[in-house]
Design a protein around this motif. Structure first.
Motif, PDB file in Angstrom:
ATOM      1  N   GLY A  63      37.569  56.773  38.405  1.00  0.00           N
ATOM      2  CA  GLY A  63      39.165  55.333  38.509  1.00  0.00           C
ATOM      3  C   GLY A  63      40.034  56.158  39.997  1.00  0.00           C
ATOM      4  O   GLY A  63      40.442  54.619  39.389  1.00  0.00           O
ATOM      5  N   PHE A  64      39.625  56.639  40.585  1.00  0.00           N
ATOM      6  CA  PHE A  64      40.348  56.376  41.800  1.00  0.00           C
ATOM      7  C   PHE A  64      40.323  55.201  41.797  1.00  0.00           C
ATOM      8  O   PHE A  64      40.485  55.050  43.176  1.00  0.00           O
ATOM      9  N   TYR A  65      38.830  54.918  42.516  1.00  0.00           N
ATOM     10  CA  TYR A  65      38.192  53.924  43.349  1.00  0.00           C
ATOM     11  C   TYR A  65      38.588  52.331  42.727  1.00  0.00           C
ATOM     12  O   TYR A  65      38.896  51.819  43.363  1.00  0.00           O
ATOM     13  N   LYS A  66      38.569  52.951  41.453  1.00  0.00           N
ATOM     14  CA  LYS A  66      38.852  51.293  40.597  1.00  0.00           C
ATOM     15  C   LYS A  66      40.158  51.361  40.648  1.00  0.00           C
ATOM     16  O   LYS A  66      41.194  50.172  41.016  1.00  0.00           O
ATOM     17  N   ALA A  67      41.405  51.977  41.221  1.00  0.00           N
ATOM     18  CA  ALA A  67      43.086  52.253  41.549  1.00  0.00           C
ATOM     19  C   ALA A  67      42.725  51.874  42.752  1.00  0.00           C
ATOM     20  O   ALA A  67      44.123  50.843  42.929  1.00  0.00           O
ATOM     21  N   LEU A  68      42.069  52.132  43.676  1.00  0.00           N
ATOM     22  CA  LEU A  68      42.958  51.913  44.574  1.00  0.00           C
ATOM     23  C   LEU A  68      42.438  50.485  45.409  1.00  0.00           C
ATOM     24  O   LEU A  68      43.181  50.267  46.098  1.00  0.00           O
ATOM     25  N   ILE A  69      40.848  49.525  44.227  1.00  0.00           N
ATOM     26  CA  ILE A  69      41.365  48.637  44.645  1.00  0.00           C
ATOM     27  C   ILE A  69      42.586  47.887  44.329  1.00  0.00           C
ATOM     28  O   ILE A  69      42.521  46.489  44.816  1.00  0.00           O
ATOM     29  N   ARG A  70      43.053  47.878  42.930  1.00  0.00           N
ATOM     30  CA  ARG A  70      44.302  46.832  42.626  1.00  0.00           C
ATOM     31  C   ARG A  70      44.811  47.695  43.860  1.00  0.00           C
ATOM     32  O   ARG A  70      46.188  46.548  43.774  1.00  0.00           O
ATOM     33  N   LEU A  71      45.447  48.671  44.303  1.00  0.00           N
ATOM     34  CA  LEU A  71      46.267  48.654  44.767  1.00  0.00           C
ATOM     35  C   LEU A  71      45.944  48.243  46.592  1.00  0.00           C
ATOM     36  O   LEU A  71      47.656  47.577  46.732  1.00  0.00           O
ATOM     37  N   LEU A  72      45.159  47.922  46.622  1.00  0.00           N
ATOM     38  CA  LEU A  72      44.821  47.425  47.480  1.00  0.00           C
ATOM     39  C   LEU A  72      45.318  46.069  46.888  1.00  0.00           C
ATOM     40  O   LEU A  72      45.705  44.673  47.885  1.00  0.00           O
ATOM     41  N   ARG A  73      44.695  44.383  45.781  1.00  0.00           N
ATOM     42  CA  ARG A  73      45.416  43.433  45.514  1.00  0.00           C
ATOM     43  C   ARG A  73      46.545  43.237  45.631  1.00  0.00           C
ATOM     44  O   ARG A  73      47.261  42.177  45.613  1.00  0.00           O
ATOM     45  N   HIS A  74      47.256  44.501  44.977  1.00  0.00           N
ATOM     46  CA  HIS A  74      48.676  43.981  44.522  1.00  0.00           C
ATOM     47  C   HIS A  74      49.920  44.724  45.885  1.00  0.00           C
ATOM     48  O   HIS A  74      51.288  44.183  45.401  1.00  0.00           O
ATOM     49  N   ARG A  75      49.622  45.358  46.436  1.00  0.00           N
ATOM     50  CA  ARG A  75      50.405  46.296  47.479  1.00  0.00           C
ATOM     51  C   ARG A  75      50.943  44.972  48.625  1.00  0.00           C
ATOM     52  O   ARG A  75      50.023  44.461  48.928  1.00  0.00           O
TER      53      ARG A  75
END
Length: 276
Positions: free
Chosen positions: A190-202
């Motif tokens: 789940g950590f990697y999925k969250a990182l991808i979403r952070l990359l998109r949304h930041r």
């Protein structure tokens, strides 16, 4: 309950399951916000010092630590800030001091824009600053099926000890416990999925003209050998923030709460309780 008297529990805020550690009393409240790929563990060496003078609330941000790795949460700094404001509301805190490390500094600054009336002052430790959002081609690529494997590979190129060497000036402080704790996220899918979403949304760090409108008193604390967020960022922030001062520590890296906990505590006290 932990050995230092902090309660440990999960709370629901804005439909997100958040892990938090807290001790609430009649002392001034302080909110602790960790940085990227970290957790409340970041503050383990200053919490025992702070709890002598403050009520404490420390929260694992969504996507990190023991909190939910949500695939519906929008991982922007503004959303993180709104969530942290809801947290202090949930605990009934007012006139809160905020201590924030690295990426957490941008969240704290966004809080100061959204709800300055709730914040007494900010203490930003090696705060992120002036980073732009991810480039659009990288965001587009992040939607491809292989991208999660790529992120997994990219982060895994270096072992945890190598990552820690980058955030410490004093390499002798790196031990098995630190390697274990900072390595935990890398084992969670789940950590990697969250990182991808952070990359998109930041949405990128606050710009100079936005920082110039933040009137909340701010203390910037920096390690002069910080290789993650160089001290030059601190010098630029202190110029842009109208009510800021900067303190730097020699022979200190990015993980300042591990290397200089007593000094950080001393400077927090001077900036908060002793200011009135």
């Amino acid at each position: 309950m932990s050995d230092n008297g902090l309660k440990q529990s999960y709370i629901q805020v804005a439909n997100i399951n958040l892990y938090c550690e807290y001790i609430l009393n009649d002392k001034p409240p302080i909110l602790l916000i960790h940085g990227f790929a970290s957790s409340t563990y970041t503050f383990r060496r200053i919490i025992p010092l702070l709890q002598k003078k403050f009520s404490i609330l420390a929260v694992d941000l969504p996507g990190f630590g023991k909190s939910e790795k949500s695939t519906s949460f929008v991982y922007s700094f503004q959303n993180y800030a709104k969530l942290m404001i809801e947290c202090i509301n949930k605990f009934g805190l007012a006139n809160t001091y905020i201590v924030a490390h690295s990426m957490g500094g941008q969240i704290a600054l966004n809080m100061a824009i959204l709800a300055p009336e709730k914040i007494n002052s900010l203490i930003l430790l090696c705060s992120s600053g002036y980073l732009k959002p991810a480039k659009k081609p990288l965001i587009w690529i992040s939607y491809l099926p292989f991208f999660e494997k790529f992120i997994h590979y990219y982060i895994g190129r270096k072992d945890v000890q190598d990552h820690l060497r980058n955030v410490f000036f004093n390499q002798e402080l790196i031990n098995d416990e630190l390697i274990h704790e900072f390595g935990k996220p890398l084992t969670e899918k789940g950590f990697y999925k969250a990182l991808i979403r952070l990359l998109r949304h930041r949405e990128g760090d606050l710009l100079s003209h936005q920082l110039q409108n933040i009137l909340v008193p701010t203390l910037l604390i920096w390690g002069e050998e910080d290789r993650v967020v160089p001290v030059e960022v601190g010098h630029k922030l202190v110029r842009d923030l109208p009510a800021a001062q900067l303190i730097t520590y020699e022979k200190t890296g990015h993980l300042i709460t591990e290397e200089r906990p007593e000094l950080v505590f001393k400077n927090i006290l001077k900036h908060t309780i002793y200011q009135f």
